[in-house]
Design a protein around this motif. Structure first.
Motif, PDB file in Angstrom:
ATOM      1  N   ARG A   1       8.720  56.933  15.052  1.00  0.00           N
ATOM      2  CA  ARG A   1       9.904  57.031  15.908  1.00  0.00           C
ATOM      3  C   ARG A   1      10.931  57.979  15.299  1.00  0.00           C
ATOM      4  NH1 ARG A   1      12.291  53.972  20.276  1.00  0.00           N
ATOM      5  NH2 ARG A   1      13.621  55.607  21.084  1.00  0.00           N
ATOM      6  N   LYS A   2      11.009  57.937  13.954  1.00  0.00           N
ATOM      7  CA  LYS A   2      11.969  58.787  13.272  1.00  0.00           C
ATOM      8  C   LYS A   2      11.606  60.269  13.474  1.00  0.00           C
ATOM      9  CE  LYS A   2      14.063  59.468   8.843  1.00  0.00           C
ATOM     10  NZ  LYS A   2      13.647  59.593   7.471  1.00  0.00           N
ATOM     11  N   ALA A   3      10.317  60.534  13.453  1.00  0.00           N
ATOM     12  CA  ALA A   3       9.874  61.922  13.587  1.00  0.00           C
ATOM     13  C   ALA A   3       9.990  62.394  15.026  1.00  0.00           C
ATOM     14  CB  ALA A   3       8.442  62.062  13.109  1.00  0.00           C
ATOM     15  N   CYS A   4       9.781  61.484  15.978  1.00  0.00           N
ATOM     16  CA  CYS A   4       9.730  61.903  17.374  1.00  0.00           C
ATOM     17  C   CYS A   4      10.157  60.744  18.267  1.00  0.00           C
ATOM     18  CB  CYS A   4       8.309  62.347  17.717  1.00  0.00           C
ATOM     19  SG  CYS A   4       8.085  62.810  19.432  1.00  0.00           S
ATOM     20  N   GLN A   5      11.127  61.002  19.131  1.00  0.00           N
ATOM     21  CA  GLN A   5      11.660  59.923  19.972  1.00  0.00           C
ATOM     22  C   GLN A   5      10.662  59.401  20.993  1.00  0.00           C
ATOM     23  OE1 GLN A   5      15.237  61.364  21.764  1.00  0.00           O
ATOM     24  NE2 GLN A   5      16.015  62.074  19.794  1.00  0.00           N
ATOM     25  N   VAL A   6       9.714  60.214  21.362  1.00  0.00           N
ATOM     26  CA  VAL A   6       8.774  59.779  22.396  1.00  0.00           C
ATOM     27  C   VAL A   6       7.402  59.455  21.807  1.00  0.00           C
ATOM     28  CG1 VAL A   6       9.912  60.889  24.339  1.00  0.00           C
ATOM     29  CG2 VAL A   6       8.287  62.178  22.955  1.00  0.00           C
ATOM     30  N   ALA A   7       7.390  59.087  20.512  1.00  0.00           N
ATOM     31  CA  ALA A   7       6.115  58.762  19.876  1.00  0.00           C
ATOM     32  C   ALA A   7       5.653  57.366  20.254  1.00  0.00           C
ATOM     33  CB  ALA A   7       6.273  58.843  18.362  1.00  0.00           C
ATOM     34  N   CYS A   8       4.343  57.154  20.239  1.00  0.00           N
ATOM     35  CA  CYS A   8       3.812  55.808  20.393  1.00  0.00           C
ATOM     36  C   CYS A   8       4.008  55.110  19.058  1.00  0.00           C
ATOM     37  CB  CYS A   8       2.327  55.855  20.737  1.00  0.00           C
ATOM     38  SG  CYS A   8       1.545  54.232  20.620  1.00  0.00           S
ATOM     39  N   ILE A   9       4.679  53.951  19.102  1.00  0.00           N
ATOM     40  CA  ILE A   9       4.973  53.266  17.846  1.00  0.00           C
ATOM     41  C   ILE A   9       3.983  52.137  17.582  1.00  0.00           C
ATOM     42  CG2 ILE A   9       7.399  53.888  17.752  1.00  0.00           C
ATOM     43  CD1 ILE A   9       8.031  51.222  19.083  1.00  0.00           C
ATOM     44  N   GLY A  10       3.001  52.018  18.445  1.00  0.00           N
ATOM     45  CA  GLY A  10       1.953  51.031  18.227  1.00  0.00           C
ATOM     46  C   GLY A  10       2.431  49.597  18.404  1.00  0.00           C
ATOM     47  N   CYS A  11       3.445  49.377  19.267  1.00  0.00           N
ATOM     48  CA  CYS A  11       4.013  48.027  19.405  1.00  0.00           C
ATOM     49  C   CYS A  11       3.077  47.092  20.165  1.00  0.00           C
ATOM     50  CB  CYS A  11       5.370  48.087  20.105  1.00  0.00           C
ATOM     51  SG  CYS A  11       5.270  48.700  21.808  1.00  0.00           S
ATOM     52  N   GLY A  12       2.214  47.652  20.986  1.00  0.00           N
ATOM     53  CA  GLY A  12       1.226  46.830  21.665  1.00  0.00           C
ATOM     54  C   GLY A  12       1.708  46.171  22.946  1.00  0.00           C
ATOM     55  N   LYS A  13       2.955  46.460  23.365  1.00  0.00           N
ATOM     56  CA  LYS A  13       3.468  45.857  24.599  1.00  0.00           C
ATOM     57  C   LYS A  13       2.606  46.253  25.796  1.00  0.00           C
ATOM     58  CE  LYS A  13       8.374  45.225  23.675  1.00  0.00           C
ATOM     59  NZ  LYS A  13       9.697  45.842  23.863  1.00  0.00           N
TER      60      LYS A  13
ATOM     61  N   ASN B   1      -1.933  51.912  14.821  1.00  0.00           N
ATOM     62  CA  ASN B   1      -0.584  52.099  15.343  1.00  0.00           C
ATOM     63  C   ASN B   1      -0.537  53.039  16.542  1.00  0.00           C
ATOM     64  OD1 ASN B   1       0.439  50.626  13.040  1.00  0.00           O
ATOM     65  ND2 ASN B   1       0.067  52.518  11.876  1.00  0.00           N
ATOM     66  N   LEU B   2      -1.606  53.123  17.279  1.00  0.00           N
ATOM     67  CA  LEU B   2      -1.626  54.042  18.408  1.00  0.00           C
ATOM     68  C   LEU B   2      -2.360  53.413  19.585  1.00  0.00           C
ATOM     69  CD1 LEU B   2      -1.145  56.911  19.532  1.00  0.00           C
ATOM     70  CD2 LEU B   2      -3.336  57.567  18.565  1.00  0.00           C
ATOM     71  N   ALA B   3      -1.711  53.473  20.741  1.00  0.00           N
ATOM     72  CA  ALA B   3      -2.323  52.913  21.949  1.00  0.00           C
ATOM     73  C   ALA B   3      -3.198  53.953  22.621  1.00  0.00           C
ATOM     74  CB  ALA B   3      -1.239  52.459  22.912  1.00  0.00           C
ATOM     75  N   TYR B   4      -4.295  53.488  23.224  1.00  0.00           N
ATOM     76  CA  TYR B   4      -5.164  54.395  23.960  1.00  0.00           C
ATOM     77  C   TYR B   4      -5.571  53.736  25.276  1.00  0.00           C
ATOM     78  CZ  TYR B   4      -9.083  57.349  25.242  1.00  0.00           C
ATOM     79  OH  TYR B   4      -9.909  58.192  25.924  1.00  0.00           O
ATOM     80  N   ILE B   5      -5.496  54.464  26.352  1.00  0.00           N
ATOM     81  CA  ILE B   5      -5.855  53.924  27.660  1.00  0.00           C
ATOM     82  C   ILE B   5      -7.247  54.422  28.050  1.00  0.00           C
ATOM     83  CG2 ILE B   5      -5.227  53.772  30.104  1.00  0.00           C
ATOM     84  CD1 ILE B   5      -2.343  54.328  29.289  1.00  0.00           C
ATOM     85  N   ASP B   6      -8.138  53.491  28.293  1.00  0.00           N
ATOM     86  CA  ASP B   6      -9.487  53.848  28.730  1.00  0.00           C
ATOM     87  C   ASP B   6      -9.437  54.201  30.216  1.00  0.00           C
ATOM     88  OD1 ASP B   6     -12.067  53.949  29.589  1.00  0.00           O
ATOM     89  OD2 ASP B   6     -12.755  52.259  28.358  1.00  0.00           O
ATOM     90  N   TYR B   7      -9.719  55.468  30.525  1.00  0.00           N
ATOM     91  CA  TYR B   7      -9.522  55.890  31.916  1.00  0.00           C
ATOM     92  C   TYR B   7     -10.564  55.306  32.868  1.00  0.00           C
ATOM     93  CZ  TYR B   7     -12.611  59.729  30.350  1.00  0.00           C
ATOM     94  OH  TYR B   7     -13.621  60.473  29.824  1.00  0.00           O
ATOM     95  N   ASN B   8     -11.623  54.766  32.297  1.00  0.00           N
ATOM     96  CA  ASN B   8     -12.599  54.148  33.190  1.00  0.00           C
ATOM     97  C   ASN B   8     -12.162  52.750  33.629  1.00  0.00           C
ATOM     98  OD1 ASN B   8     -14.509  56.213  33.441  1.00  0.00           O
ATOM     99  ND2 ASN B   8     -15.207  55.793  31.356  1.00  0.00           N
ATOM    100  N   LYS B   9     -11.319  52.114  32.800  1.00  0.00           N
ATOM    101  CA  LYS B   9     -10.872  50.764  33.143  1.00  0.00           C
ATOM    102  C   LYS B   9      -9.531  50.767  33.862  1.00  0.00           C
ATOM    103  CE  LYS B   9     -13.180  48.426  29.294  1.00  0.00           C
ATOM    104  NZ  LYS B   9     -12.904  47.962  27.939  1.00  0.00           N
ATOM    105  N   CYS B  10      -8.734  51.782  33.619  1.00  0.00           N
ATOM    106  CA  CYS B  10      -7.380  51.833  34.161  1.00  0.00           C
ATOM    107  C   CYS B  10      -7.399  51.853  35.684  1.00  0.00           C
ATOM    108  CB  CYS B  10      -6.656  53.068  33.637  1.00  0.00           C
ATOM    109  SG  CYS B  10      -5.019  53.296  34.337  1.00  0.00           S
TER     110      CYS B  10
END
Lengths: 334, 443, 288
Positions: free
Chosen positions: C215-227, C242-251
């Motif tokens: 977050r410190k490096a970039c305001q729009v970074a994924c912070i891995g909060c898991g929400k 610490n990184l979220a990934y969306i599976d486009y086949n399930k989304c």
């Protein structure tokens, strides 16, 4: 320290050399020859040189600004060098419009149409000279006599060049001894007391320029020395075989643009090979062609043609004559 | 006429600002961060955990393969963290951070300043000590030294060449070391000679260090088989291949190693480290670092513990001047610009150079005028002007034939280019791509 | 005079005939017999020679395609399903239809969100810069903006936005050939399902640092909060390193995660603008 740290790949230092500095050194190296030509040809030399330099720079600016629509790079000095060399290769009584047309050809056709500095296959000044020689043969071969016509421009008193005298004489069947009294002595030739193009005459001034270029590391010795050595050896052999039918090698070296050609024209960066081996082959080629044209060809003078012909071989030399790589020899033997 | 290598080379301004500054011991920092990858090869395996107490010289990470090296603690204190930190590679890589607490050394280390000349260890013992001490090439390449000392079967070493050239401008660490630790270096060279089984060693030093040449020449009769040779100043004479060419006039074949022609090259700094490791039981955890720069108040040579933040070195040399804009780890020709001045000193840090803003950025590029200065400058006989064109046009397959892999990235071409073209940048890119092609071909 | 003319014409004609015969004989002797279907398949292919299929050019693909027993793994991303169907028809097989893909740039670190802390001064090449350092911002993962992806794109489908300094994919032109994916040394570009009417949702960040530094490096970074992973009703989101990934086949494109993301790292593309409802929500929805 508030500014950001700079991150860049190595090396982090630079020699400080630049294109404009190299060109500036070439201009400086041409100055002794220019001074001599002012001394011998006076007004005419001044007018032709100024006109040629100014029109070369002007045409380069115009073409880059309005035709190619790029930022003009006249500050790199390459147009100034082209203008100087062009002027040095024409007689000092050349009418102004021919000088301007020549400049336009040098910059517009021989340089810019190929992509500008760095991309032209032929030396622009020489290409323009040959263009003028063919288009205006009379004006381009009427040589003002040194000193006598200092204060005159187009109305200068003219006479033939020593090379032309020898060529004519030998054609008529005279021997060298018979012609000898019509041509200047070697010392006079060295000092430039002869008819000819305004910058090519004084060998000593051009040699001063050569030393300067070598000292400043603008050029290496390879091209000039191999041209001069080849011409010396080739004409020397011919002279030894038949001293009455051929001029001596020193005479050949001191006349007809060999010096300016070898030192300033053939060493033009863009149109000469990229490594020593190629440079030496290039120089030998120019030397051989020059002598062949002079002795057996129609023109008394052959340096311009020889350089242009060898210019055409430069890409080939770059492609097939490779520098010796480090560690290459060992690999082959071992 | 002094000896030098034949082909190419340049002569950048030497700027050896700190040549007359004796080596000072830098005060202990409050905290050190020791990367576990300070050498070419596999990173070492960490042996300590957070909270452990360590002593000076204690092994904290073990070599994890043949081409790898041990890492020792350079201070005594408590391990504060083990996590990736930014180092001079420009990336975050695992490092052991230790908070300094006192200066307690491993008892096995002989801390007396007495010169120990007699060599009582045999060749195998010496190699083992060098391996244990984690010694790597200190000239900057950081290749593990024990690998270089293991002569492959069928190869014979005829001469050991010691590199005291220091051809990089600005740097003076090897120079000072030769002046101040001449005898130690000589003993180190004898140890190396014993390992390699050679009776001849040649020390090459560039002629801009007459005092070092004189000192080593004066003491060399005391050490059998070692000769000192003055060399003409020409960059990149410190390159292995160029140094061999200059000293014994042999060319390492393209793609080959010095050992192929019977030579092994080590740096003077490495020879000193070998002396300390074998004679004094001292692992490699400190080194001499030149801290210099035209606008720096006090250019100096420091004896620095590995892991000390570069910022502390700069502070000791008078602080970072207002107008500085680039900090380079290593020499100005081949060194690496750091992304942060808090990166730690590693085994390969021979110098830290601070550049004023005016010299930090490159000048604007113009077009290639085919002046051939790059071809003349290239010590490997390559044609940089051609390589940059091929690289820019992605003609990587042709670059291989033009021997791009022979390039050792000395930077002479970029240094000379009057058009300020980034020749080496694109050649590097081409090398990487060619290597990729070759790997793909093998698979 | 006329005799010279006749001689010249005769000589040249005879020479011409003789050489033609020689050419014909040589051509016969060295004739290469090729499966004629290769030409037919090649004619169906787009002819871009982009290498997106993994073969050296369209001809290479055609040769392999004709020879292959099983064509299910072979696909021309540029031509898409129609081309594949036609090509398969030529060799008497049928091709499975695949979802169209598009290149997606997974970094939103414009200078506004991600401060430059260093100044790069070297040749404009991401690969070269990668060899030097991890980037001119505090983020060690993000886009360098030097345009290696732009340089390799054969379809003029990607350009660097002068304001955000990030690559932008023109989805009309993008053929999903994957050249940019391979060229990016930071592995930022991914081929994702184009989605119905181009609607798609993805995490526009690949920063694997912990929340704080990211977050410190970039305001729009994924912070891995898991929400996002918690709120996702379709189990399409995973959080790793610490990184979220969306599976486009399930989304299923429900957009719940977009609303939930505290940093606005999740992007929704080609959706109609939504009504403002929750107060205090970060303006994350960027509609292109």
């Amino acid at each position: 320290m508030d500014s950001k740290l700079v991150v860049s790949p190595s090396p982090h230092v630079h020699s400080g050399e630049s294109t404009s500095r190299l060109m500036f050194n070439v201009v400086l190296a041409l100055m002794p020859a220019f001074a001599v030509s002012l001394y011998y040809f006076g007004l005419g030399a001044l007018i032709v040189t100024l006109l040629s330099v100014l029109s070369c720079v002007f045409f380069e600016y115009l073409i880059q600004k309005f035709l190619l629509k790029v930022t003009p790079t006249i500050s790199d000095g390459s147009a100034i060098v082209t203008g100087l060399l062009l002027a040095f290769n024409v007689p000092s009584n050349l009418p102004w419009y021919i000088v301007v047309v020549g400049s336009l050809f040098a910059i517009g056709v021989a340089k810019m149409s190929f992509g500008g500095l760095g991309s032209n296959p032929f030396n622009p000044a020489l290409a323009a000279r040959v263009f003028m020689l063919i288009s205006f043969p009379v004006q381009m071969t009427s040589w003002p006599l040194p000193i006598e016509s200092r204060l005159k421009y187009v109305d200068a008193i003219t006479g033939p060049t020593p090379l032309a005298i020898v060529k004519e004489g030998l054609k008529k069947g005279d021997t060298v001894t018979q012609i000898a009294d019509q041509i200047p002595t070697h010392m006079q030739l060295f000092m430039g007391v002869m008819g000819g193009s305004l910058g090519e005459i004084a060998a000593f001034a051009l040699l001063i320029g050569f030393v300067w270029l070598l000292y400043k590391k603008v050029i290496t010795w390879h091209i000039p020395i191999s041209i001069i050595a080849t011409i010396f050896v080739f004409t020397g052999i011919l002279w030894l075989i038949n001293p009455e039918g051929n001029a001596d090698p020193i005479f050949h070296l001191l006349t007809g643009g060999v010096m300016i050609g070898a030192i300033f024209m053939a060493t033009d960066y863009v149109t000469s090979p990229m490594h020593p081996k190629g440079m030496v082959i290039f120089g030998i080629g120019i030397g051989l062609l020059t002598v062949i044209i002079r002795v057996w060809g129609a023109y008394p003078e052959g340096v311009s043609f020889a350089i242009l012909i060898m210019n055409a071989f430069v890409p080939l030399l770059n492609r097939y004559v490779k520098p010796k790589r480090f560690g290459e020899e060992v690999k082959r033997n071992g | 006429m002094l000896r030098t290598f034949a082909k190419g080379g340049v002569h950048p301004p030497e700027n050896k600002l700190s040549a007359d500054k004796p080596i000072e011991v830098l005060p202990l920092p409050a905290k050190v961060s020791i990367p576990i990858s300070q050498h070419i090869g596999a990173p070492a395996t960490i042996l300590v955990a957070k909270g452990d107490r360590v002593r000076v010289g204690q092994l904290i990470a073990q070599s994890s393969g043949f081409v790898s090296a041990n890492i020792h603690s350079s201070v005594s204190g408590v391990v504060d963290s083990i996590e990736p930190l930014l180092d001079s590679s420009g990336y975050k890589r695992p490092a052991v951070t230790i908070v300094v607490d006192g200066d307690e050394w491993e008892p096995a280390i002989d801390r007396s300043p007495v010169l120990k000349r007699e060599i009582s260890t045999d060749a195998e013992g010496i190699i083992k000590k060098i391996t244990d001490a984690g010694i790597v090439g200190l000239g900057g390449a950081t290749f593990p030294s024990h690998v270089k000392l293991s002569v492959p079967a069928g190869k014979k070493v005829e001469v050991l060449i010691i590199n005291g050239v220091e051809c990089e401008p600005y740097l003076t660490s090897d120079h000072r070391l030769m002046l101040e630790k001449g005898h130690e270096i000589m003993v180190g060279i004898q140890l190396l000679m014993r390992v390699l089984g050679v009776d001849k060693a040649m020390v090459g030093i560039e002629n801009n260090k007459p005092d070092a040449i004189k000192h080593l020449t004066d003491i060399s009769p005391e050490y059998k088989g070692i000769t000192v040779h003055a060399l003409k100043v020409k960059y990149p004479q410190g390159g292995e291949k160029q140094l061999i060419k200059a000293l014994i006039n042999r060319e390492v074949p393209s793609g080959g190693l010095p050992i192929d022609i019977g030579a092994v090259v080590h740096n003077v700094g490495t020879a000193y480290a070998v002396y300390e490791a074998v004679q004094k039981n001292k692992p490699l955890f400190e080194r001499v670092v030149t801290v210099t720069g035209k606008n720096l108040a006090k250019p100096s040579n420091f004896m620095v513990r590995i892991g000390t933040p570069v910022a502390e070195l700069i502070a000791a040399a008078g602080g970072l001047p207002e107008d500085s804009a680039k900090v380079v780890n290593g020499g100005p020709m081949m060194g690496k610009a750091v992304s942060d001045i808090n990166v730690p000193v590693t085994k390969g840090t021979s110098g830290i150079i601070v550049f004023p803003a005016a010299e930090s950025k490159r000048k604007a590029e113009s077009v290639c005028i085919r002046c051939a200065k790059c071809v003349t400058a290239c010590p490997m006989g390559l044609e940089p002007y051609l390589l940059i064109r091929m690289s820019q046009r992605m003609m990587f397959d042709r670059m291989e034939g033009e021997r791009v892999l022979d390039c050792m990235e000395c930077g002479s071409c970029s240094f000379e280019c009057p058009a300020n073209l980034p020749l080496l940048d694109y050649i590097r890119l081409g090398k990487a791509e060619v290597n990729k092609i070759i790997r793909a071909r093998k698979n | 005079m006329s005799s010279i003319l006749i001689t010249a014409i005769l000589v040249l004609s005879i020479l011409g005939v003789l050489l033609a015969v020689v050419l014909y004989l040589v051509a016969q002797k060295f004739k290469v017999i090729e499966d004629p279907r290769i030409d037919l398949v090649e004619a169906v292919l787009p002819g871009a020679n982009c290498g997106g299929c993994g073969y050296p050019g369209c001809r290479g693909f055609a040769e392999a395609f004709v020879k292959a027993d099983d064509i299910t793994t072979m696909f021309c991303p540029v031509g898409g399903n129609d081309t594949m169907a036609n090509a398969a028809q030529v060799i008497g097989k049928t091709a499975e239809a695949k979802d169209p893909l598009v290149a997606v740039v997974r970094c939103s670190g414009s200078p506004e969100h991600r401060k430059r802390v260093l100044e790069y001064d070297g040749a404009a090449s991401c690969k070269l810069a990668t060899a030097l350092y991890s980037g001119d911002t505090g983020c060690h993962y993000g886009c360098l903006g030097l345009g290696d992806c732009v340089a390799v794109c054969k379809f003029d489908a990607i350009y660097i936005d002068p304001i955000t300094l990030l690559p932008v994919v023109d989805e009309e032109k993008c053929t999903a050939c994957g050249a940019c994916v391979k060229a990016c040394p930071k592995f930022i570009i991914e081929l994702r399902k184009k989605g119905p009417k181009g609607k798609r949702i993805y995490v526009s960040c690949i920063n694997k640092d912990k929340g704080g530094p990211a977050r410190k490096a970039c305001q729009v970074a994924c912070i891995g909060c898991g929400k996002c992973a918690k709120v996702c009703p379709h189990d399409a989101i995973t959080v790793e390193n610490n990184l979220a990934y969306i599976d486009y086949n399930k989304c299923k494109l429900c957009r719940k995660c977009v609303e939930e993301c505290p940093t606005g790292a999740i992007m929704e593309i080609n959706f109609p603008p939504r009504k403002q409802k929750v107060e205090g929500q970060t303006e994350s929805a960027e509609t292109v």
